[in-house]
Design an enzyme around this catalytic site. Structure first.
Site, short mmCIF file in Angstrom:
data_model
loop_
_atom_site.label_atom_id
_atom_site.label_comp_id
_atom_site.label_asym_id
_atom_site.label_seq_id
_atom_site.Cartn_x
_atom_site.Cartn_y
_atom_site.Cartn_z
N ARG A 53 0.87 -1.18 0.00
CA ARG A 53 0.00 0.00 0.00
C ARG A 53 0.91 1.22 0.00
O ARG A 53 2.13 1.09 0.04
CB ARG A 53 -1.02 -0.01 1.17
CG ARG A 53 -0.73 -0.85 2.36
CD ARG A 53 0.38 -0.35 3.22
NE ARG A 53 0.20 1.07 3.47
CZ ARG A 53 1.15 1.92 3.70
NH1 ARG A 53 2.41 1.53 3.74
NH2 ARG A 53 0.91 3.19 3.91
N GLY A 54 0.30 2.41 -0.04
CA GLY A 54 1.10 3.62 -0.20
C GLY A 54 1.19 3.91 -1.69
O GLY A 54 1.51 3.01 -2.50
N ALA A 55 0.91 5.15 -2.06
CA ALA A 55 0.76 5.49 -3.48
C ALA A 55 1.95 5.07 -4.35
O ALA A 55 1.75 4.41 -5.38
CB ALA A 55 0.47 6.99 -3.59
N GLN A 214 -1.95 2.19 10.11
CA GLN A 214 -0.66 2.22 9.39
C GLN A 214 0.41 2.97 10.18
O GLN A 214 1.59 2.73 10.01
CB GLN A 214 -0.82 2.89 8.01
CG GLN A 214 -1.62 2.10 7.01
CD GLN A 214 -3.07 2.54 6.98
OE1 GLN A 214 -3.62 2.93 8.01
NE2 GLN A 214 -3.70 2.48 5.83
N ASP A 255 -1.74 10.86 -1.73
CA ASP A 255 -2.15 9.85 -2.71
C ASP A 255 -2.50 10.49 -4.04
O ASP A 255 -2.44 9.86 -5.08
CB ASP A 255 -3.33 9.05 -2.19
CG ASP A 255 -2.86 8.06 -1.15
OD1 ASP A 255 -2.69 8.46 0.02
OD2 ASP A 255 -2.61 6.90 -1.52
N ASN A 265 -5.16 12.49 0.99
CA ASN A 265 -4.27 11.58 1.74
C ASN A 265 -5.13 10.80 2.73
O ASN A 265 -6.35 11.00 2.82
CB ASN A 265 -3.18 12.40 2.44
CG ASN A 265 -2.07 11.51 2.98
OD1 ASN A 265 -1.53 10.67 2.26
ND2 ASN A 265 -1.73 11.66 4.25
N LYS A 266 -4.49 9.92 3.46
CA LYS A 266 -5.21 9.06 4.41
C LYS A 266 -6.18 9.86 5.27
O LYS A 266 -5.83 10.95 5.73
CB LYS A 266 -4.17 8.35 5.28
CG LYS A 266 -4.71 7.38 6.31
CD LYS A 266 -5.63 6.33 5.75
CE LYS A 266 -5.03 5.59 4.58
NZ LYS A 266 -6.03 4.77 3.84
O1 MRU Z 1 -4.38 3.26 2.40
P1 MRU Z 1 -2.89 3.40 2.30
O2 MRU Z 1 -2.15 2.75 3.41
O3 MRU Z 1 -2.40 3.00 0.93
O4 MRU Z 1 -2.67 4.97 2.41
C1 MRU Z 1 -1.36 5.48 2.31
C2 MRU Z 1 -1.30 6.94 2.48
O5 MRU Z 1 -2.29 7.62 2.66
C3 MRU Z 1 0.04 7.56 2.32
O6 MRU Z 1 0.19 8.67 3.15
C4 MRU Z 1 0.19 8.01 0.87
O7 MRU Z 1 -0.04 6.93 0.01
C5 MRU Z 1 1.51 8.56 0.58
S1 MRU Z 1 2.75 7.32 0.69
C6 MRU Z 1 4.27 7.89 0.33
#
Ligand code: MRU
Length: 377
Positions: A53-55, A214, A255, A265-266
């Protein structure tokens, strides 16, 4: 970054670059295991189930997903099918579409016999570019840290109990925008790792990040593995800490960043930005260029992922005997709505930390810095 002293990346290849492996993030922080992705369907499942996960990591995994499909069947139909399958996994992070569009543009004109090698090369390049981009974000972020540390030392920072703290810098972050969310370094954490390695006394406030934790499970784990001092706080504690002068700056990931500088973002990022603004604390977004969606200006047009309500009604963890359990925290049948992201308007963003430097969160500044949409080569 290191796990138990051994350098790792969140996605990597073995056996001459053809065997693709990822860290299974659903098992962290209790177990560290890597798993092999053998097909595009494996890659899609890994993204959908948040094994990765994470963009940026979602984009990198999708690129390898296409390569895996091309190895099995490089036909036009297979290319189209794998792109559609991977695109359907998660809606908010724009890096997914960015990586898939670039893979499509590169592979479609090639004869099928040349597609597998080209797709693996593309995925490998995309990963290397991610690493160097994050490192550059780290260098620019480090300059921001140094400026704040100098202001703290000279007493020109905001008045409050912050003065005299033993740390040069107290950073607050949300979710995991660390190396686990990228190929390496992380985005929001890149300046943290560089600052620590250069001897700054740095401390990170880690928000737990309900509902999937997370922050508690991933950010706390990776900072701990690298020896970065950090403290876990509940999401609700942020306003208190900000108002008591215990945070020098907030850095979060993104994201999707619109062409005008709004940031998805999250979920929980937006109220954090509001609290930071109310307390005069700088709020930075680590925004690598692939997170910019040049086709959208208004953050209200960003699709927001809604996930399984059980992520809110239940919590997962390990009991004292080391047994993993999922327990319900609500009355039976409670209705829950699980919004995974929110949008922070550009007016609350102090600056976007990009690989090219710190950029104001506005359309003209972004256009001036990037000129035109960035695509992987
Ligand atoms: O749902 P996730 O865990 O994929 O969400 C991740 C985030 O919101 C991160 O902050 C975002 O992807 C940036 S990661 C460098």
């Amino acid at each position: 970054m290191k796990v138990g002293g051994v350098p790792y990346r969140a996605i990597f290849t073995e056996r001459g670059g053809t065997e693709v492996r990822v860290i299974d993030q659903t098992l962290l922080p209790h177990r560290f295991e890597t798993i092999r992705l053998e097909t595009a369907a494996d890659a899609a499942r890994a993204i959908r189930d948040m094994v990765v996960r994470g963009a940026p990591l979602i984009g990198a995994t999708a690129a390898y997903g296409v390569a895996l499909a091309m190895r099995t069947d490089p036909s036009d139909a297979s290319l189209k099918q794998s792109l559609a399958l991977l695109a359907s996994t998660r809606p908010t992070a724009v890096n997914l579409r960015w990586a898939l569009d670039a893979a499509d543009a590169l592979l479609r004109p090639l004869p099928p016999g040349g597609r597998a090698d080209a797709a693996y090369d593309f995925a490998a390049r995309l990963c290397e570019e991610d690493v160097s981009r994050n490192h550059s974000i780290g260098r620019h972020g480090l300059e921001v840290f140094q400026e704040i540390a100098r202001a703290n030392e000279s007493g020109t920072s905001r008045p409050g109990p912050r003065a005299g703290s033993k740390n040069d810098i107290n950073v607050m972050t949300h979710c995991n925008a660390g190396w686990l969310a990228t190929v390496d370094w992380g985005t929001a954490t890149a300046p943290v790792y560089l600052a620590h390695d250069e001897g700054m006394r740095i401390h990170v406030w880690v928000r737990e990040t309900r509902p999937r934790f997370q922050g508690a499970g991933l950010t706390a784990w990776e900072l701990g593995q690298h020896g970065i001092p950090h403290t876990l706080v509940s999401d609700s504690a942020a306003g208190h800490l900000l108002s008591r002068g215990k945070v020098d700056l907030v850095i979060v990931g993104t994201d999707r960043t619109t062409a005008a500088g709004d940031v998805a973002n999250k979920v929980g990022t937006y109220p954090l930005a509001l609290a930071a603004r109310d307390n005069g604390v700088p709020f930075y977004v680590a925004a690598p260029s692939p997170s910019i969606d040049w086709s959208i200006e208004d953050g209200a047009n960003i699709p927001i992922e809604k996930r399984d309500p059980e992520e809110i009604t239940r919590v997962r963890g390990v009991d004292e005997d080391g047994v993993e359990r999922s327990v319900r925290v609500t009355p039976h049948g409670t209705r829950a709505a699980n919004y995974a992201f929110d949008v922070t308007p550009r007016r609350l963003v102090t600056g976007l930390l990009t690989e090219r430097g710190v950029c104001a969160a506005d359309q003209t500044a972004l256009r001036t810095m990037f000129g035109r949409p960035q695509m992987p080569t």
